[in-house]
Design a protein around this motif. Sequence first.
Motif, PDB file in Angstrom:
ATOM      1  N   LYS A  57     -11.241   2.940  -9.055  1.00 45.37           N
ATOM      2  CA  LYS A  57     -11.574   1.913  -8.320  1.00 45.37           C
ATOM      3  C   LYS A  57     -10.007   1.774  -7.606  1.00 45.37           C
ATOM      4  CE  LYS A  57     -15.868   1.485  -7.497  1.00 45.37           C
ATOM      5  NZ  LYS A  57     -16.682   0.446  -6.257  1.00 45.37           N
ATOM      6  N   VAL A  58     -10.300   1.069  -5.926  1.00 43.95           N
ATOM      7  CA  VAL A  58      -8.845   0.127  -5.450  1.00 43.95           C
ATOM      8  C   VAL A  58      -8.670  -1.135  -5.667  1.00 43.95           C
ATOM      9  CG1 VAL A  58      -7.556  -0.096  -3.512  1.00 43.95           C
ATOM     10  CG2 VAL A  58      -8.798   2.242  -4.462  1.00 43.95           C
ATOM     11  N   GLU A  59      -7.621  -1.256  -7.097  1.00 36.48           N
ATOM     12  CA  GLU A  59      -7.675  -2.760  -6.526  1.00 36.48           C
ATOM     13  C   GLU A  59      -6.750  -3.715  -5.905  1.00 36.48           C
ATOM     14  OE1 GLU A  59      -6.051  -4.989 -11.160  1.00 36.48           O
ATOM     15  OE2 GLU A  59      -8.258  -4.257 -11.469  1.00 36.48           O
ATOM     16  N   ILE A  60      -7.094  -4.990  -5.628  1.00 41.76           N
ATOM     17  CA  ILE A  60      -5.821  -5.410  -4.534  1.00 41.76           C
ATOM     18  C   ILE A  60      -5.728  -6.828  -4.878  1.00 41.76           C
ATOM     19  CG2 ILE A  60      -6.138  -6.619  -2.118  1.00 41.76           C
ATOM     20  CD1 ILE A  60      -7.500  -4.594  -1.334  1.00 41.76           C
TER      21      ILE A  60
ATOM     22  N   ILE B 210       1.118  -1.690   0.186  1.00 40.13           N
ATOM     23  CA  ILE B 210      -0.321   0.046   0.333  1.00 40.13           C
ATOM     24  C   ILE B 210       0.775   1.110  -0.061  1.00 40.13           C
ATOM     25  CG2 ILE B 210      -1.971   1.716   1.666  1.00 40.13           C
ATOM     26  CD1 ILE B 210      -2.830  -1.279   2.066  1.00 40.13           C
ATOM     27  N   GLU B 211       1.632   1.043   0.961  1.00 41.28           N
ATOM     28  CA  GLU B 211       3.274   2.890   0.796  1.00 41.28           C
ATOM     29  C   GLU B 211       3.712   2.452  -0.529  1.00 41.28           C
ATOM     30  OE1 GLU B 211       5.246   1.203   4.002  1.00 41.28           O
ATOM     31  OE2 GLU B 211       4.395   1.469   5.724  1.00 41.28           O
ATOM     32  N   ARG B 212       3.740   1.893  -1.268  1.00 45.50           N
ATOM     33  CA  ARG B 212       4.507   1.697  -2.709  1.00 45.50           C
ATOM     34  C   ARG B 212       3.515   2.309  -3.317  1.00 45.50           C
ATOM     35  NH1 ARG B 212       7.605  -2.834  -1.300  1.00 45.50           N
ATOM     36  NH2 ARG B 212       6.123  -4.517  -2.425  1.00 45.50           N
ATOM     37  N   ALA B 213       1.945   2.335  -3.309  1.00 49.62           N
ATOM     38  CA  ALA B 213       1.290   1.766  -4.673  1.00 49.62           C
ATOM     39  C   ALA B 213       0.629   3.601  -5.177  1.00 49.62           C
ATOM     40  CB  ALA B 213      -0.423   0.914  -4.169  1.00 49.62           C
TER      41      ALA B 213
ATOM     42  N   ALA C 177      -0.879  -7.144  -4.710  1.00 43.92           N
ATOM     43  CA  ALA C 177      -0.727  -5.867  -5.299  1.00 43.92           C
ATOM     44  C   ALA C 177      -1.365  -5.134  -4.849  1.00 43.92           C
ATOM     45  CB  ALA C 177       0.408  -5.476  -6.548  1.00 43.92           C
ATOM     46  N   VAL C 178      -1.160  -3.685  -4.882  1.00 42.86           N
ATOM     47  CA  VAL C 178      -2.257  -2.734  -4.771  1.00 42.86           C
ATOM     48  C   VAL C 178      -2.198  -1.449  -5.512  1.00 42.86           C
ATOM     49  CG1 VAL C 178      -3.702  -0.908  -3.494  1.00 42.86           C
ATOM     50  CG2 VAL C 178      -2.864  -3.077  -2.496  1.00 42.86           C
ATOM     51  N   SER C 179      -2.858  -1.421  -6.698  1.00 40.19           N
ATOM     52  CA  SER C 179      -3.095  -0.193  -7.156  1.00 40.19           C
ATOM     53  C   SER C 179      -5.243   0.476  -7.490  1.00 40.19           C
ATOM     54  CB  SER C 179      -2.526  -0.129  -8.878  1.00 40.19           C
ATOM     55  OG  SER C 179      -3.762  -1.863  -9.416  1.00 40.19           O
ATOM     56  N   PHE C 180      -4.689   1.740  -8.267  1.00 37.10           N
ATOM     57  CA  PHE C 180      -5.857   2.509  -8.325  1.00 37.10           C
ATOM     58  C   PHE C 180      -5.278   2.614  -9.960  1.00 37.10           C
ATOM     59  CE2 PHE C 180      -7.660   6.674  -9.183  1.00 37.10           C
ATOM     60  CZ  PHE C 180      -8.942   6.364  -8.068  1.00 37.10           C
TER      61      PHE C 180
ATOM     62  N   LYS D 268      -2.126 -12.954  -3.863  1.00 32.66           N
ATOM     63  CA  LYS D 268      -0.629 -13.772  -4.638  1.00 32.66           C
ATOM     64  C   LYS D 268      -2.267 -15.302  -5.348  1.00 32.66           C
ATOM     65  CE  LYS D 268       2.362 -12.790  -1.468  1.00 32.66           C
ATOM     66  NZ  LYS D 268       3.721 -13.275  -0.316  1.00 32.66           N
ATOM     67  N   ASP D 269      -2.378 -15.654  -4.452  1.00 32.98           N
ATOM     68  CA  ASP D 269      -3.703 -16.809  -5.724  1.00 32.98           C
ATOM     69  C   ASP D 269      -4.761 -16.505  -6.604  1.00 32.98           C
ATOM     70  OD1 ASP D 269      -5.535 -15.231  -4.416  1.00 32.98           O
ATOM     71  OD2 ASP D 269      -5.777 -17.209  -2.854  1.00 32.98           O
ATOM     72  N   GLY D 270      -4.004 -15.124  -7.537  1.00 37.08           N
ATOM     73  CA  GLY D 270      -5.164 -14.686  -8.379  1.00 37.08           C
ATOM     74  C   GLY D 270      -6.098 -13.658  -8.192  1.00 37.08           C
ATOM     75  N   ARG D 271      -6.443 -14.155  -7.175  1.00 32.42           N
ATOM     76  CA  ARG D 271      -7.742 -12.868  -7.045  1.00 32.42           C
ATOM     77  C   ARG D 271      -7.986 -11.606  -7.096  1.00 32.42           C
ATOM     78  NH1 ARG D 271     -10.409 -16.478  -1.195  1.00 32.42           N
ATOM     79  NH2 ARG D 271      -7.797 -15.786  -1.148  1.00 32.42           N
ATOM     80  N   VAL D 272      -8.472 -11.003  -7.470  1.00 34.15           N
ATOM     81  CA  VAL D 272      -8.635  -9.528  -7.685  1.00 34.15           C
ATOM     82  C   VAL D 272     -10.130  -8.603  -6.613  1.00 34.15           C
ATOM     83  CG1 VAL D 272      -8.624  -7.893  -9.122  1.00 34.15           C
ATOM     84  CG2 VAL D 272      -7.130  -9.980  -9.698  1.00 34.15           C
ATOM     85  N   VAL D 273      -9.346  -7.937  -6.323  1.00 30.68           N
ATOM     86  CA  VAL D 273     -10.551  -7.127  -5.487  1.00 30.68           C
ATOM     87  C   VAL D 273     -10.690  -6.472  -5.833  1.00 30.68           C
ATOM     88  CG1 VAL D 273     -11.906  -6.658  -2.987  1.00 30.68           C
ATOM     89  CG2 VAL D 273     -10.764  -9.402  -3.356  1.00 30.68           C
ATOM     90  N   LYS D 274     -11.674  -5.531  -5.940  1.00 31.42           N
ATOM     91  CA  LYS D 274     -12.560  -4.062  -6.331  1.00 31.42           C
ATOM     92  C   LYS D 274     -13.162  -3.350  -5.394  1.00 31.42           C
ATOM     93  CE  LYS D 274     -11.611  -4.204 -11.428  1.00 31.42           C
ATOM     94  NZ  LYS D 274     -11.834  -3.783 -12.542  1.00 31.42           N
TER      95      LYS D 274
END
Length: 756
Positions: free
Chosen positions: A522-525, A414-417, A515-518, A528-534
Motif C-alpha cells: 500500500k501507498v502510505e500518506i 512523492i518524487e523522493r519516495a 511523507a509518502v512511502s510504500f 503533518k497533523d499525524g493522520r495517515v492515509v493508505k
Amino acid sequence: MWTCKNLWKKLAPLARSSSTLCRQNARGVVLNNDRRLPLVPQAHMSSGTPGSGGDNNLYYLLVGATCVGGGFYAYRTIKGDKERYQERINEIASRPNKVVPEQPITEAPGEQAAETPQEIAPVTEDAPAETPEITPIVEEVSPEVAAVEQEDPPTTPEAEIAPEPVVGPAPEESVGTPDADPVVDSARSVSEEAVEQPSEPTLSEPSVEPSPVEVTEEPPASVVESEPTPVAESLPAETAEPQTETESETESAAEPATVAPAEVPAPTPVEFPSHAPYLLIGGGTASFAAARSIRARDPGARVLIITDEPDLPYMRPPLSKELWFSDDPSVVDTLRFKQWNGKERSIYFQPPSFYVSPQDLEKVENGGVAVLTGKKVVHMDVRGNKVTLSDNTEISYDKCLIATGGVPRNLQVIERAGEEVTKRTTLFRKVEDFKALDKVSRDTKSITIIGGGFLGSELACALGRRSADSDLEVIQMFPEKGNMGKVLPEYLSNWTTAKVKSEGVTIITEALVKAVSFKDGKVEIKLKDGRVVKTDHIVAAVGLEPSVELAKSAGLEVDSDFGGFRVNAELQARSNIWVAGDAACFYDIRLGRRRVEHHDHAVVSGRLAGENMTGANKPYWHQSMFWSDLGPDVGYEAIGIVDSSLPTVGVFAKATAKDTPKAATEKSGTGIRSESETEGTASSPVASSTPEPPPVPEQKDNYGKGVIFYLRDKVVVGIILWNVFNRMPVARKIIKDGEEHADLNEVAKLFNIHED
C-alpha cells in the motif's frame, strides 16, 4: 600603447605648467620679502619630504600606472579579439559544408574521379584488412566521395544536384556508408564504384566476387526499395532522372539492405520538409487554433505542427469530464463521448484526412496543415531561424509559434519516495494519463486524489460516480478548507465540498502531506497533523508548470512572477516568434500581466497569435473564460480574475431544470462551451424586461444559480456564473468597461437569473 601615449600627451603639459608655476611663486616670494626660501628644492615638484630623493615620484607613479594599465588593456583586447576570431572560425567550420560538392565539379571532376579509385583500389583488394584503413581515408576523401556520387549521372552536369543530398544528414550517409561496407565484404562499395567507374579495371575485378552477395540481398532490397522513393520526391526534379537507370536502382536497393541497422536517423529527412513558412511548436489547442487562423487569413499557407505526443491535436477538457461518464466500454480506444446534450463527438479537433502528410507539405498546391507527431524541439536558434529536434534534425522557419503548454506539477515528497510510489502515481494531463487512470480505477480498490482545484474536483466527482457501481474507494485531500477554496468564496466552497461528498468521495480537508512511502503493498500518506492515509494509487492534481525549456537556447525572457514566456500584448516574444496558450505570460491591457491555464484562453490566444503571424498586429483584449462541471447537474463558468482572497458579492436565485450543464449543452449544441461563447458579443447591457425579481431564497445553503462578482478597488475584475449559462458576453463586457457599480444587484439583473 596608443592609450599610454595619449595620456602622456595630456599629463606632461600639466606637470610642466605646475612646475613652472611653483618656480614663479617662489621667485615672487623672494622678491617681495627680500629673502630666500629655506627649502632648497623649492622649484621642483616633489611627492616626498623636502630635501628627499623622491622628487616627482607621484608624477612617475601616475605615468607608470597609466602605461601598465594601457598595456594590460591592449593585451586583453588583442587576446579577446583572437578568441572571438577563433570561435567564429570554429563555428563556420562546424556548419554543414554546402560548397564542398561544387568544388570537385569545377576542378576537372574526371581527373579527381580517376585519382580516387587509385587510392581506394589497394584497399578494396585487401577485403579483410579494410576496416582499420578506410576510416582515415574516408575523412580525407569525403568531399571526393561526394564528387564521385555526383558523377553517377554524367549526363546532368548541373551543380544544383549535388548539394541536395549533402544538406542535413546526407553528408553522414556519404561518409558513414563506406564504414559499413567492410562489414558485408565491401559488397555495396564495390557495386557503387563499378557503376560509377566502369572503365577502371581495379574496381571491376572485385565486383565479380561479391556478385552472389548482391543476389542474396535483392529480396530484402525490394522491401526497402520504398524508402529511397521519398528521397527522390524531396529532391529537385533533376535528381530523380538518374534513378531510372537499372544500375543505379540496384545500387540504391543495395544501400538500405546492407546498412539498414546503421541508418536509424537516415529516414528523418524524408519524413518532413526541411523548411516550414509557419512552424508551430506544440500540438495542443493553441497550435490548432493558430493553424486554423493562419489558413483563414492566408489560404495558401503551409503550416507545420510539431508535437512530442503521438496523437493529432485534441481537446483536453473531456479527459476529466465527459469521457468518465460514458457508458461505452470502448471509450478508451475510440475516445468518443456523448456530451451532456446526448450528441456524440471525438476529442480530436479534426480527423486525419484533414491534415496533409509532412512529406507532401511542400508539394501541395494550395498548402495545408501537417502534423509531425512524436518529435520534440530541443533547441531553437532565433538568429538562424531554425529549430533542432531530439534526433538532431534541423527545420528552418519564417515565422514560429511556441505553444508548448505545460507539464503537471508533482509533490517533492512523492518524487523522493522511490520507484514503488512513483509508478503508483498519475500526473494527469494527456490521453495516455486518461487511459492509465481508467485502467487503474478498474483494477484497484482505492485511489487518493491530492488537490482541491478544478482538475482534482472534477476527477473526484467522476471517479466517485464510477465507485457507485464498484468497490472503488475515492479519497480527495487538499490543504484548503473546501473544494476550490482558492477560487470560490468560503460559503460556496463549502457547498461544493458537500456536493462532491454526495458523489461518494471521502474528503480530507486541511491536509498537508508530510511523507509518502510504500509499505505492505500500500501507498502510505502521512499528513503533518499525524493522520495517515493508505491507498493503492495516487493522482497528483496540484497545478501546472509551464514548459519553458526553449527559453535558454532561444534567449527568450521568462516571467519571474507568473512563469511562462514573457510576451507583449500582441503575444510576440521576438519579431518573428509568438507564444500562446498556457506557456504565454502576456500583458492584458485591462487587467495587467497574466498567465492563464484554461481551454478557452488557448483557443483565443492561439487564434490571435495566428492572426498576428499573418500581419494583423492585434493586441490581446479579449477576456477568455473557463468552466468546470461537477457532473451533469452542477457547473459554472468564470471570467477575469477569480481569487477567493478578493472581496466578493454573490446574488443567487432558485434554480430550474434548465439551469444545469446538460441543459446548457442542449441549447448551445456543444459541450466545449468556449467554442460558442468566445464568438459571442454583447451590446450595452440592458436589464431584463421581466417583472421585479423575487427575493433571494432564505435558505442559506441553497445556491441553485447565481452570479458572484470579484472586486478590486470597487471595480469588478472577475465574474463567476454559477449554473448560469450562455451569458458570458454580458460578463465580458462588464469587465471590459471597468466601471464602478453602486448596486451589484442591479447588475445581476443583466444575467436574467430570476427568470423561470
